[in-house]
Motif scaffolding. Structure first.
Motif, short mmCIF file in Angstrom:
data_model
loop_
_atom_site.label_atom_id
_atom_site.label_comp_id
_atom_site.label_asym_id
_atom_site.label_seq_id
_atom_site.Cartn_x
_atom_site.Cartn_y
_atom_site.Cartn_z
N MET A 55 72.34 -26.12 -10.95
CA MET A 55 72.72 -25.16 -10.34
C MET A 55 72.39 -24.09 -10.86
O MET A 55 71.77 -23.91 -12.06
CB MET A 55 74.28 -25.38 -11.12
N ASN A 56 72.43 -22.80 -10.70
CA ASN A 56 71.74 -22.05 -10.98
C ASN A 56 72.43 -20.94 -12.03
O ASN A 56 73.55 -21.68 -12.63
CB ASN A 56 72.17 -20.66 -9.77
N ASP A 57 72.26 -20.05 -12.67
CA ASP A 57 73.45 -19.36 -14.32
C ASP A 57 74.29 -18.70 -13.70
O ASP A 57 75.83 -18.71 -14.14
CB ASP A 57 72.07 -18.69 -14.37
N GLU A 58 74.37 -18.02 -12.37
CA GLU A 58 75.99 -17.36 -11.99
C GLU A 58 77.34 -18.49 -11.56
O GLU A 58 78.04 -18.76 -11.97
CB GLU A 58 75.83 -17.08 -10.76
N GLU A 59 77.14 -20.30 -11.07
CA GLU A 59 77.26 -20.89 -11.01
C GLU A 59 77.84 -21.99 -12.28
O GLU A 59 78.95 -22.06 -12.72
CB GLU A 59 77.08 -22.11 -10.03
N LEU A 60 76.66 -21.96 -13.10
CA LEU A 60 76.92 -22.80 -14.44
C LEU A 60 78.23 -21.33 -15.13
O LEU A 60 78.55 -22.66 -16.13
CB LEU A 60 75.67 -22.87 -15.10
N GLU A 61 78.14 -20.58 -15.19
CA GLU A 61 78.48 -19.88 -15.81
C GLU A 61 79.47 -19.16 -15.43
O GLU A 61 80.20 -18.96 -16.26
CB GLU A 61 78.08 -18.30 -16.46
N THR A 62 80.31 -19.96 -14.78
CA THR A 62 82.13 -19.43 -13.86
C THR A 62 82.47 -20.77 -13.93
O THR A 62 83.30 -20.74 -14.31
CB THR A 62 81.30 -18.54 -12.41
N LYS A 63 82.22 -21.25 -12.78
CA LYS A 63 82.70 -22.36 -12.22
C LYS A 63 82.85 -23.49 -13.03
O LYS A 63 83.54 -24.34 -13.66
CB LYS A 63 82.54 -23.25 -10.75
N LYS A 64 81.21 -23.81 -13.64
CA LYS A 64 81.24 -24.79 -14.43
C LYS A 64 81.50 -24.71 -15.37
O LYS A 64 82.82 -25.43 -16.06
CB LYS A 64 79.39 -24.83 -14.20
N LEU A 65 81.64 -24.03 -17.10
CA LEU A 65 81.90 -22.85 -17.55
C LEU A 65 82.84 -23.71 -17.99
O LEU A 65 84.04 -24.29 -18.46
CB LEU A 65 81.16 -22.20 -17.92
N ASP A 66 84.23 -23.08 -17.15
CA ASP A 66 85.53 -21.99 -16.78
C ASP A 66 85.99 -24.26 -16.34
O ASP A 66 86.88 -24.45 -17.27
CB ASP A 66 86.28 -21.59 -15.16
N ARG A 67 85.58 -24.98 -15.61
CA ARG A 67 85.92 -26.20 -15.83
C ARG A 67 85.89 -27.07 -16.70
O ARG A 67 87.02 -27.63 -17.86
CB ARG A 67 84.93 -27.39 -14.57
N THR A 68 84.76 -27.34 -17.67
CA THR A 68 84.49 -27.33 -18.95
C THR A 68 85.40 -27.46 -19.28
O THR A 68 85.76 -28.16 -20.94
CB THR A 68 83.12 -27.84 -18.69
N LEU A 69 85.19 -25.63 -19.99
CA LEU A 69 86.66 -25.47 -20.91
C LEU A 69 87.67 -25.63 -20.56
O LEU A 69 88.25 -26.34 -21.77
CB LEU A 69 86.11 -23.55 -20.77
#
Length: 366
Positions: A55-69
């Motif tokens: 994943m690129n940074d934009e996706e990592l720092e939004t959807k992926k990060l929110d889901r993990t948190l």
């Protein structure tokens, strides 16, 4: 000797050869693996997962990060709710484990009592008392004297008068000049410290309720004495004159509880096998005759207190007494003194105050 030397040299040489061959094989294996590992980058048919684009940074720092948190927060909430519930149930689990531990100890102790050491053969099932065949020998010459049936005391009241430490000592070392041998390893017996503790756990579990014990004692005294208001026995032609004498000899004629409640069992030679000598003349216990009790206890109340609650080993009593720790407490249960550690009830005692007063009066008359 030369042959042994040559054999040793040959074995050493063979060892060196094997070591060199293993080293060569190890080097060859490393070389082969290194050569295979030099394949050109990108030559594999499919890229390894760790080399594929992610994943690129934009996706990592939004959807992926929110889901993990979010998942982490849910997990934290579950832990926060379940851990206190687990802690709240911990005391119950500990109590359950203690009960299970005690149940296992009692079960093992019963197995030793019935089948292992076969204590029941002398002391009866459930510790109700019994008899044991015993050979009496001359204490000086060792010559045969007699073969007798020895009253074995009931053990279903043993924790009324002895502490676990006292019972441990008896089991470890036995009772000299009696059928009771040493059972514990310290005394040369076959049982370990844990097995002795398990036997005591079993004995503790079979102690009579206080009411049952007191009723049995009173029934026996009514049969052998039937004392009047002045503590004189009223049975025509009976063996005993006073209530104190009857208490002193409880079980002598009919084996009641194997003599566990009596004083004569320890203080009268021959009492335990029906050939009693001088009453209170001494046996395992000291001689009580000739005014010895009056000299030791100038006041009867002192002796009553002594019989009721026997002092701990190494404790002074009376005018010149020093406790050996062998006698039990007949009017106070030593295992019911501290509510935090009590394993028995305060009313589980061998004799009532009136019965103790009567037997003390009898002993002081000897």
């Amino acid at each position: 000797m030369q042959d042994l030397y040559l054999l040793a040299i040959a074995q050493k040489t063979i060892g060196y050869v094997i070591a060199v061959l293993l080293l060569i094989a190890f080097v060859v294996a490393i070389a082969i693996n290194v050569r295979k590992g030099r394949a050109e980058v990108g030559s594999e048919v499919e890229l390894a997962p760790n080399r594929k684009p992610y994943m690129n940074d934009e996706e990592l720092e939004t959807k992926k990060l929110d889901r993990t948190l979010g998942l982490g927060l849910v997990a934290l909430g579950v832990i926060a709710l379940t851990l206190p519930l687990y802690w709240l149930a911990e005391p119950g689990r500990q109590e359950g484990m203690v009960e299970r531990f005690e149940d296992v100890a009692i079960s093992r102790g019963e197995e030793i009592y019935v089948n292992g050491a076969q204590c029941a053969g002398c002391h009866g099932p459930k510790g109700i008392g019994g008899v044991a065949s015993y050979t009496i020998l001359d204490p000086v010459t060792g010559a045969y004297v007699d073969q007798v049936q020895w009253k074995s005391p009931a053990l279903d009241t043993i924790m009324y008068r002895y502490t676990p430490e006292q019972v441990t000592y008896i089991l470890n070392y036995g009772r000299g000049y009696s059928p009771m041998p040493a059972w514990g390893a310290p005394g040369g017996g076959p049982l370990t410290e844990q097995q002795i503790a398990e036997v005591i756990a079993y004995l503790t579990s079979i102690q009579l309720p206080a009411a049952e014990s007191q009723l049995a004692v009173q029934k026996e005294l009514d049969k052998t004495c039937a004392a009047d208001a002045d503590n004189n026995c009223t049975i025509p032609g009976g063996m005993y004159k006073t209530l104190g004498e009857a208490v002193f000899n409880l079980g002598y004629s009919d084996g009641f509880a194997g003599g566990a409640y009596s004083c004569g069992r320890c203080h009268t030679t021959g009492w335990s096998f029906g050939q009693a000598k001088v009453a209170g003349g001494g046996a395992m216990g000291p001689n009580l005759t000739g005014g010895s009790e009056i000299r030791q206890f100038p006041v009867a109340a002192q002796q009553e207190a002594f019989v009721s609650a026997y002092p701990k080993m190494g404790t002074a009593y009376g005018t010149a007494g020093w406790s050996s720790g062998r006698m039990g407490s007949f009017g106070t249960n030593p295992n019911a003194q501290d509510p935090k550690t009590a394993i028995m009830n305060p009313d589980q005692v061998m004799l009532t105050p009136a019965q103790i007063a009567a037997v003390v009066a009898y002993e002081r008359s000897l």
